[in-house]
Write a protein that holds these residues in place. Structure first.
Motif, short mmCIF file in Angstrom:
data_model
loop_
_atom_site.label_atom_id
_atom_site.label_comp_id
_atom_site.label_asym_id
_atom_site.label_seq_id
_atom_site.Cartn_x
_atom_site.Cartn_y
_atom_site.Cartn_z
N ASP A 185 -11.70 -3.66 -1.87
CA ASP A 185 -11.79 -3.99 -3.30
C ASP A 185 -10.46 -3.76 -4.01
N ALA A 186 -9.76 -2.68 -3.67
CA ALA A 186 -8.49 -2.37 -4.33
C ALA A 186 -7.45 -3.46 -4.07
N ARG A 210 -3.52 5.88 -4.18
CA ARG A 210 -4.64 6.69 -4.65
C ARG A 210 -4.62 6.87 -6.16
N PRO A 211 -5.79 6.92 -6.78
CA PRO A 211 -7.13 6.94 -6.16
C PRO A 211 -7.73 5.56 -5.90
N GLU A 212 -7.13 4.51 -6.49
CA GLU A 212 -7.74 3.18 -6.34
C GLU A 212 -7.82 2.77 -4.87
N LEU A 213 -6.72 2.99 -4.15
CA LEU A 213 -6.70 2.69 -2.72
C LEU A 213 -6.40 3.99 -1.99
N ASP A 214 -7.32 4.42 -1.15
CA ASP A 214 -7.19 5.67 -0.42
C ASP A 214 -7.54 5.40 1.03
N ALA A 238 -8.45 -6.86 -5.80
CA ALA A 238 -8.23 -6.85 -7.25
C ALA A 238 -6.82 -7.24 -7.63
N GLU A 239 -5.86 -7.07 -6.71
CA GLU A 239 -4.45 -7.37 -7.00
C GLU A 239 -4.05 -8.80 -6.67
N ILE A 283 0.18 -0.19 -4.78
CA ILE A 283 -1.10 0.43 -5.11
C ILE A 283 -1.33 1.63 -4.20
N THR A 296 0.84 -1.20 0.00
CA THR A 296 0.00 0.00 0.00
C THR A 296 0.88 1.24 0.00
N THR A 319 -12.72 2.08 -0.18
CA THR A 319 -11.92 1.73 -1.37
C THR A 319 -10.94 0.59 -1.10
#
Length: 299
Positions: A46-47, A33-37, A50-51, A31, A6, A43
Motif C-alpha cells: 500500500d505504501a 517508516r512508519p508508512e513503509l516498514d 500510494a506513491e 519513503i 525505499t 505495510t
C-alpha cells in the motif's frame, strides 16, 4: 519519470534524492517508516502504491553485518521477505524494480574480480539474507535490476571515509586491515548510474536489459590503501591526517567474517547501459573535499 526509493536514511537514498533535484523529467521520492516498514510486510504494497511509481528503487536494508549474526530472523525479515514484498509491489503496479545487493553474497575466495555468473557462497547471516533477497526479487517478476555493490561511502550517513576522518582527528596512527581487497564505491556515483539505468528501463518493455549486475567504483585497493588516500586528501585540504599501519584481518577480529576479495567486475553494466564509474580515487577526493567544507587541495 517518478522514482520511489525505499528508505530515507541510507547513503544511496540520500544520494538519489540529491541527484534527482533539478533533473528535467525526473522526480525522486523516498519513503520509509512508519508508512513503509520492511519489518511489517503488510505495510509495503500500500505504501508503494500510494506513491504511484514509474520505477521502484529497493534501497532500504538491514546492514549491521556483525549484529546480523545475533539477529538472523530480523536480517532475513528485512533483507529477504521485505525485499521480496517491495519487488512484488512494483510488479503489481507494472513498474520495474532496481534492487541493491552486496559483495557479501560471495565468500571472497576467488582470485579474480567477481562476475555476475560466479557461484555465490555467503560467509555470514548478512550475506545470506541479501542473497535470499535477490532470489525473492527475481521471483517477483522479470522486470528487475539487481545491483551488487561494495565498500559504499558518501557525504551521508556512516561510512569508512567519515570514520577515518573522525579517527584522524583524535589519533596519530590508525590500524587498518590490508588483506581485504575491493572497489571503493561512491553512493553519489551509484545514484548517477541508477538514474541512467532507470531511464533505459523505463523504455524497455521487453526486459532486455533486466537481470543481475555488479556496480562498483573503478579500480581496486585494500582497506589500508583506501584509508591512506582518504587521509592524504584530507591533509592536502588542510584537514586531519594520521599514519596508517597495516594489519591482518586476524588482528582485527569481527563477529562476522568478511570476504578477503570483494572485487566486482562492472563490465556487464558498462556494456549494457554505457555507464562506468569514475576512478575510486577521484570520487573519494570529491567526497573528502566536500566533508572538509569544499576546500581545494593545497599546491
Amino acid at each position: 519519470m517518478r522514482l520511489v526509493v525505499t528508505g530515507r536514511e541510507g547513503q544511496v537514498a540520500a544520494s538519489l534524492l540529491e541527484a534527482g533535484q533539478g533533473k528535467a523529467g525526473m522526480e525522486v521520492v523516498a519513503i520509509g517508516r512508519p508508512e513503509l516498514d520492511l519489518e511489517r510486510p503488510e505495510t509495503i504494497i500500500d505504501a508503494i502504491a500510494a506513491e504511484k511509481p514509474d520505477i521502484v528503487v529497493s534501497a532500504a536494508a538491514y546492514t549491521a553485518v556483525d549484529q546480523a549474526e545475533d539477529e538472523p530472523d530480523l536480517a532475513f525479515a528485512i533483507n529477504a521477505t521485505g525485499a521480496g514484498k517491495v519487488a512484488e509491489a512494483a510488479a503489481r503496479l507494472g513498474a520495474p524494480v532496481i534492487h541493491l545487493s552486496t559483495d557479501y553474497v560471495f565468500d571472497g575466495s576467488a582470485s579474480h574480480a567477481y562476475v555476475e555468473t560466479d557461484a555465490t557462497a555467503p560467509l555470514g547471516v548478512y550475506g545470506a539474507s541479501k542473497l535470499a533477497g535477490e532470489l525473492a526479487v527475481a521471483a517477483a517478476g522479470p522486470r528487475h535490476l539487481i545491483l551488487r555493490t561494495a565498500w559504499v561511502y558518501s557525504p551521508f550517513g556512516r561510512n569508512f571515509v567519515k570514520t577515518m576522518l573522525r579517527l584522524a582527528a583524535d589519533r596519530d596512527e590508525i590500524s587498518v586491515v590490508a588483506d581485504q581487497w575491493g572497489n571503493p564505491t561512491c553512493a553519489l556515483d551509484m545514484a548517477d548510474a541508477i538514474l541512467h539505468a532507470a531511464t533505459v528501463l523505463h523504455g524497455d518493455k521487453n526486459a532486455g536489459a533486466f537481470g543481475t549486475y555488479h556496480l562498483a567504483g573503478t579500480g581496486e585497493t585494500n582497506w589500508s590503501g583506501f584509508a591512506r588516500h582518504i587521509l592524504d586528501t584530507s591533509r592536502a585540504c588542510g584537514g586531519a591526517w594520521a599514519q596508517v599501519r597495516d594489519i591482518a584481518s586476524k588482528d582485527y577480529p569481527t563477529k562476522a567474517r568478511r570476504p578477503a576479495n570483494s572485487r566486482l567486475s562492472s563490465a556487464k553494466f558498462a556494456d549494457v547501459f554505457g555507464w562506468s564509474a569514475p576512478d575510486w580515487r577521484q570520487s573519494t577526493e570529491a567526497v573528502v573535499r566536500r566533508l572538509q567544507g569544499g576546500q581545494a587541495p593545497a599546491g
